[in-house]
Scaffold this active site. Structure first.
Site, short mmCIF file in Angstrom:
data_model
loop_
_atom_site.label_atom_id
_atom_site.label_comp_id
_atom_site.label_asym_id
_atom_site.label_seq_id
_atom_site.Cartn_x
_atom_site.Cartn_y
_atom_site.Cartn_z
N CYS A 202 42.88 31.35 -11.25
CA CYS A 202 41.99 31.49 -12.40
C CYS A 202 41.00 32.41 -11.80
CB CYS A 202 41.31 30.09 -12.56
SG CYS A 202 40.40 30.17 -14.21
N CYS B 244 35.33 24.02 -8.80
CA CYS B 244 36.41 23.88 -9.08
C CYS B 244 37.48 24.49 -7.92
CB CYS B 244 36.74 24.43 -10.37
SG CYS B 244 38.44 24.55 -10.93
N GLU C 8 50.58 24.00 -10.73
CA GLU C 8 50.75 22.62 -10.62
C GLU C 8 50.63 22.19 -12.20
OE1 GLU C 8 48.31 20.57 -8.00
OE2 GLU C 8 48.27 22.02 -6.41
N CYS D 120 49.63 17.36 -18.56
CA CYS D 120 48.58 18.30 -18.25
C CYS D 120 49.15 19.59 -17.63
CB CYS D 120 47.73 17.78 -17.33
SG CYS D 120 46.40 18.79 -16.70
N CYS E 288 41.33 15.47 -12.42
CA CYS E 288 40.88 16.73 -13.27
C CYS E 288 40.09 17.72 -12.27
CB CYS E 288 40.07 16.34 -14.29
SG CYS E 288 39.85 17.59 -15.55
N CYS F 200 34.44 28.82 -11.42
CA CYS F 200 33.37 27.82 -11.60
C CYS F 200 33.34 27.20 -10.04
CB CYS F 200 33.92 26.88 -12.65
SG CYS F 200 33.89 27.30 -14.31
N1 SAH Z 1 39.76 26.62 -17.63
C1 SAH Z 1 39.65 25.53 -18.60
C2 SAH Z 1 40.69 24.54 -18.22
C3 SAH Z 1 40.16 24.16 -16.94
S1 SAH Z 1 40.21 22.42 -16.23
C4 SAH Z 1 38.40 24.94 -18.94
O1 SAH Z 1 37.43 25.53 -18.01
O2 SAH Z 1 37.83 24.14 -19.57
C5 SAH Z 1 39.91 21.19 -17.17
C6 SAH Z 1 38.33 20.57 -16.72
O3 SAH Z 1 38.24 20.23 -15.57
C7 SAH Z 1 37.21 21.46 -17.06
O4 SAH Z 1 36.32 20.90 -18.00
C8 SAH Z 1 36.67 21.92 -15.73
O5 SAH Z 1 35.35 22.41 -15.62
C9 SAH Z 1 36.86 20.82 -14.80
N2 SAH Z 1 36.68 20.50 -13.64
C10 SAH Z 1 37.04 21.80 -12.79
N3 SAH Z 1 36.85 21.17 -11.37
C11 SAH Z 1 36.27 19.84 -11.58
C12 SAH Z 1 36.01 18.86 -10.62
N4 SAH Z 1 36.43 19.13 -9.22
N5 SAH Z 1 35.84 17.72 -10.98
C13 SAH Z 1 35.63 17.26 -12.30
N6 SAH Z 1 36.05 18.25 -13.19
C14 SAH Z 1 36.40 19.53 -12.84
#
Ligand code: SAH
Length: 338
Positions: A104, A111, A84, A97, A325, A108
């Site tokens: 991945c 996420c 995406e 973006c 995000c 986390c």
């Molecule tokens: N792998 C990278 C890029 C990921 S996405 C990283 O971890 O930074 C970009 C951001 O979105 C990251 O800070 C991630 O932790 C955050 N993120 C993931 N799931 C989320 C959610 N459900 N709500 C808000 N932010 C989220």
């Protein structure tokens, strides 16, 4: 292929090197078929079509926000994987973006992107082509890039670097390195290397906690690297590059959003060339976590700023189409519809 690789390619197939320039230029202007490159003879266009391709992602589906012009794309890449990307309109210009991996493996807890683990790394071509495909579809130029889609960019480091070089190439997209931001969950050795390889590209680090215990609970990567080490490397990064780091902090109600956590975070970031970007957590259906209320996020921000830490609360775009995000994912349903 980089420009130089493309030059070698033309020489290898027995053609003139300058053909590379013609193809490179047209490809980044959006040509998706060699027949659109009319500078080439019909014979050469046919020869190229038989062996090569100008695109590496194919649009499966698109959703457009009714409120703010945000568009979310589902692209397919070789092997049948879906990724995406999101197109956003900001006052300072159009921003893409983009994803760095299909799936991945960072896991986390809050996420959506990593719920099925890693499918595969994207190639530099696939990373870059997301932007070209969105420019083609919107008919608009994209001037800013955030590598904040699916995947951990530093877990696919070499292809990421090649993609950044391609974004920046003035014969192609010609995007300023300072207009590009890469977000990592905190792979320390790669942060160090990035400071050397790409000091002009903005770095965002997903912190999401003020102490190790909380961080380990929501981010498995925190078991490999302690916050103390992570912040030390971040300080090294800012002194080596003289660039400000952005710390992303998604506020999860009852998990990491106490005002004590804000005070602790402020004490840990004190004096660092940095900025904290608070992201109210976007709810993911399969997860129990909830975002903090807006008012509480403002209180959290007020604690940080009263202690001299620069802080903003991220404005959400595209929340009506699950493009916000952390909501990028490869759901069964999307794949079926596609
Ligand atoms: N792998 C990278 C890029 C990921 S996405 C990283 O971890 O930074 C970009 C951001 O979105 C990251 O800070 C991630 O932790 C955050 N993120 C993931 N799931 C989320 C959610 N459900 N709500 C808000 N932010 C989220």
């Amino acid at each position: 292929m980089t420009y130089d690789q493309l030059c070698s390619y033309f020489v290898e197939i027995g053609e003139k090197k300058f053909r590379a320039g013609q193809v490179f230029k047209k490809m980044y202007q959006g040509a998706s078929d060699f027949n659109e490159i009319t500078e080439l003879s019909a014979k050469l266009r046919e020869k190229l079509s038989a062996t090569a391709s100008l695109t590496s992602v194919e649009m499966l589906r698109k959703q457009e926000s009714a409120t703010d012009g945000t568009r979310k794309y589902l692209f397919s890449v070789a092997g049948g994987y879906a990724i995406e990307s999101v197109f956003m309109k900001y006052k300072y210009g159009n921003t893409a973006c983009i994803s760095s991996q299909a799936g991945c493996r960072m896991g986390c807890a809050f996420c959506a992107s990593g719920m099925d683990g890693l499918q595969r790394d994207l190639t530099a071509g696939e990373i870059v082509d997301q932007v070209v495909a969105m420019e083609r579809d919107t008919g608009e130029r994209i001037g800013h890039i955030v590598v904040m889609g699916t995947g951990e960019p530093f877990d696919n480091y070499d292809e990421l670097i090649r993609a950044l070089q391609l974004f920046h190439d003035e014969r192609g997209l010609n995007i300023g390195l300072r207009n590009i931001t890469v977000s990592t969950c905190g792979l320390l050795p790669k942060i160090k290397q990035f400071a050397q390889d790409m000091p002009q590209v903005n770095l965002a680090v997903s912190l999401h906690a003020a102490d190790d215990e909380t961080r380990r609970k929501i981010m498995p990567v925190a078991r490999a690297y302690e916050m103390k080490e992570l912040l030390a490397v971040c300080r090294e990064y800012t002194s080596a590059t003289r660039r400000r780091i952005t710390f992303e902090y998604s506020l999860i109600s009852g998990e990491n959003d106490s005002l004590e956590a804000a005070a602790l975070l402020a004490s840990k970031l004190k004096g660092m060339l940095c900025h904290v970007n608070l992201i109210p957590l976007n709810h993911v259906e399969e997860k129990s976590y909830r975002g903090s209320a807006r008012r509480h996020a403002e209180d959290f921000a007020a604690v940080l700023s009263s202690k001299g830490i620069e802080v903003t609360i991220r404005r959400e775009l595209g929340s009506d189409i699950s493009a916000a995000c952390g909501q990028l994912r490869l759901s069964e349903k999307q794949n079926r519809n596609a």
